[in-house]
Scaffold this active site. Structure first.
Site, PDB file in Angstrom:
ATOM      1  N   LYS A   5      50.877  35.480  29.063  1.00 45.13           N
ATOM      2  CA  LYS A   5      49.826  34.611  28.588  1.00 45.13           C
ATOM      3  C   LYS A   5      48.475  35.056  29.094  1.00 45.13           C
ATOM      4  CE  LYS A   5      53.028  30.901  29.551  1.00 45.13           C
ATOM      5  NZ  LYS A   5      53.318  29.868  30.564  1.00 45.13           N
ATOM      6  N   GLY A   6      48.487  35.915  30.110  1.00 44.65           N
ATOM      7  CA  GLY A   6      47.256  36.254  30.820  1.00 44.65           C
ATOM      8  C   GLY A   6      46.141  36.802  29.958  1.00 44.65           C
TER       9      GLY A   6
ATOM     10  N   ASP B  55      47.503  45.988  37.636  1.00 41.01           N
ATOM     11  CA  ASP B  55      47.630  45.910  39.083  1.00 41.01           C
ATOM     12  C   ASP B  55      48.491  47.093  39.537  1.00 41.01           C
ATOM     13  OD1 ASP B  55      47.632  44.864  41.661  1.00 41.01           O
ATOM     14  OD2 ASP B  55      49.097  43.318  41.244  1.00 41.01           O
TER      15      ASP B  55
ATOM     16  N   ARG C 164      43.924  29.243  34.356  1.00 42.79           N
ATOM     17  CA  ARG C 164      43.709  30.103  33.187  1.00 42.79           C
ATOM     18  C   ARG C 164      42.483  29.666  32.398  1.00 42.79           C
ATOM     19  NH1 ARG C 164      48.345  33.318  32.557  1.00 42.79           N
ATOM     20  NH2 ARG C 164      50.343  32.324  32.973  1.00 42.79           N
TER      21      ARG C 164
HETATM   22  P1  IMP Z   1      51.379  44.948  37.291  1.00 43.56           P
HETATM   23  O1  IMP Z   1      52.700  45.218  36.639  1.00 43.56           O
HETATM   24  O2  IMP Z   1      51.506  44.929  38.788  1.00 43.56           O
HETATM   25  O3  IMP Z   1      50.267  45.841  36.820  1.00 43.56           O
HETATM   26  O4  IMP Z   1      51.063  43.436  36.959  1.00 43.56           O
HETATM   27  C1  IMP Z   1      50.260  43.065  35.935  1.00 43.56           C
HETATM   28  C2  IMP Z   1      50.356  41.571  35.752  1.00 43.56           C
HETATM   29  O5  IMP Z   1      50.354  40.898  37.010  1.00 43.56           O
HETATM   30  C3  IMP Z   1      49.141  41.064  35.041  1.00 43.56           C
HETATM   31  O6  IMP Z   1      49.359  40.997  33.656  1.00 43.56           O
HETATM   32  C4  IMP Z   1      48.944  39.694  35.635  1.00 43.56           C
HETATM   33  O7  IMP Z   1      49.669  38.744  34.925  1.00 43.56           O
HETATM   34  C5  IMP Z   1      49.507  39.789  37.018  1.00 43.56           C
HETATM   35  N1  IMP Z   1      48.464  39.980  38.049  1.00 43.56           N
HETATM   36  C6  IMP Z   1      48.209  41.088  38.774  1.00 43.56           C
HETATM   37  N2  IMP Z   1      47.187  40.897  39.625  1.00 43.56           N
HETATM   38  C7  IMP Z   1      46.764  39.636  39.412  1.00 43.56           C
HETATM   39  C8  IMP Z   1      45.707  38.843  39.978  1.00 43.56           C
HETATM   40  O8  IMP Z   1      44.923  39.253  40.853  1.00 43.56           O
HETATM   41  N3  IMP Z   1      45.604  37.574  39.498  1.00 43.56           N
HETATM   42  C9  IMP Z   1      46.413  37.064  38.532  1.00 43.56           C
HETATM   43  N4  IMP Z   1      47.413  37.772  37.975  1.00 43.56           N
HETATM   44  C10 IMP Z   1      47.582  39.039  38.416  1.00 43.56           C
HETATM   45 MG    MG Z   2      49.754  39.037  32.562  1.00 48.14          MG
END
Ligand code: IMP
Ligand code: MG
Length: 185
Positions: free
Chosen positions: A47-48, A107, A169
């Protein structure tokens, strides 16, 4: 509108509404130029990315189509699990399409690498990534972001679609969540 009930949990604002809006318009303009004569499908990672997505698609002056995908990667903690699962797949085939994946934040990069390779296996014509935020300090995999809004420090950020425990959100700016909020849990 001042969202003081949400803002009391925010340590400091990183990007306000105007800064976000300018960044989104810039990405929209670039996509419009890069895909001139094409009809890309823009995919929202739920949903982000939902808030970013609805603003971004309206900043693109092309006959795009849209689709949605939901992935699990974060439960309720602030650390990625590394386990990626498709909760909701696309409605339409992307075979032969020019695909733009729209994500809120990269991230570790694990979620997006998984989505990217899954869609590549379906025979897309091309695939690019648009991410509003980039947290490069925590990257665990090589991933190129084709359209990027801002880089953020290694802190937990919320707002403009990004959540902590499904909240914040609807905050219209992006800010760093107070530590006491997630350390209490
Ligand atoms: P990754 O697989 O570690 O790149 O995670 C990506 C997902 O983690 C993003 O789509 C977000 O939903 C969540 N995420 C990563 N960092 C943050 C943050 O600082 N705040 C909120 N959600 C985060
Ligand atoms: Mg996300």
């Amino acid at each position: 509108m001042k969202q003081e009930i949400l803002l009391k949990d925010i340590d400091h604002i990183l990007f306000d509404e105007d800064e976000i809006s300018a960044a989104v318009k810039k990405i929209g303009k670039k996509i419009t130029e890069d895909y001139n004569g094409k009809t890309p499908v823009m995919i929202c990672i739920l949903k982000g990315a939902s808030v970013f997505f609805t603003d971004l698609i309206r900043a693109v002056n092309l006959p795009i189509t849209i689709d949605f995908m939901a992935i699990s990667s974060y439960g309720s903690s602030t650390q990625t699990s590394g386990v990626v699962r498709i909760l909701k797949d696309l409605d339409n085939s992307v075979t032969g399409k020019d695909v733009i994946i729209v994500e809120d934040i990269i991230d570790s990069g694990l979620t997006l690498s998984y989505i990217k390779s899954t869609l590549e296996q379906r025979g897309v014509a091309s695939i690019k990534i648009a991410a509003l935020l980039d947290k490069p300090a925590r990257r665990q995999t090589e991933l190129s972001i084709d359209y990027k809004g801002f880089s953020v420090p290694n802190e937990f950020v919320v707002g403009y679609g990004l959540d902590y425990n499904e909240k914040y959100r609807n905050l219209s700016s992006i800010g760093v969540l107070k530590r006491e909020i997630y350390e209490a849990n």
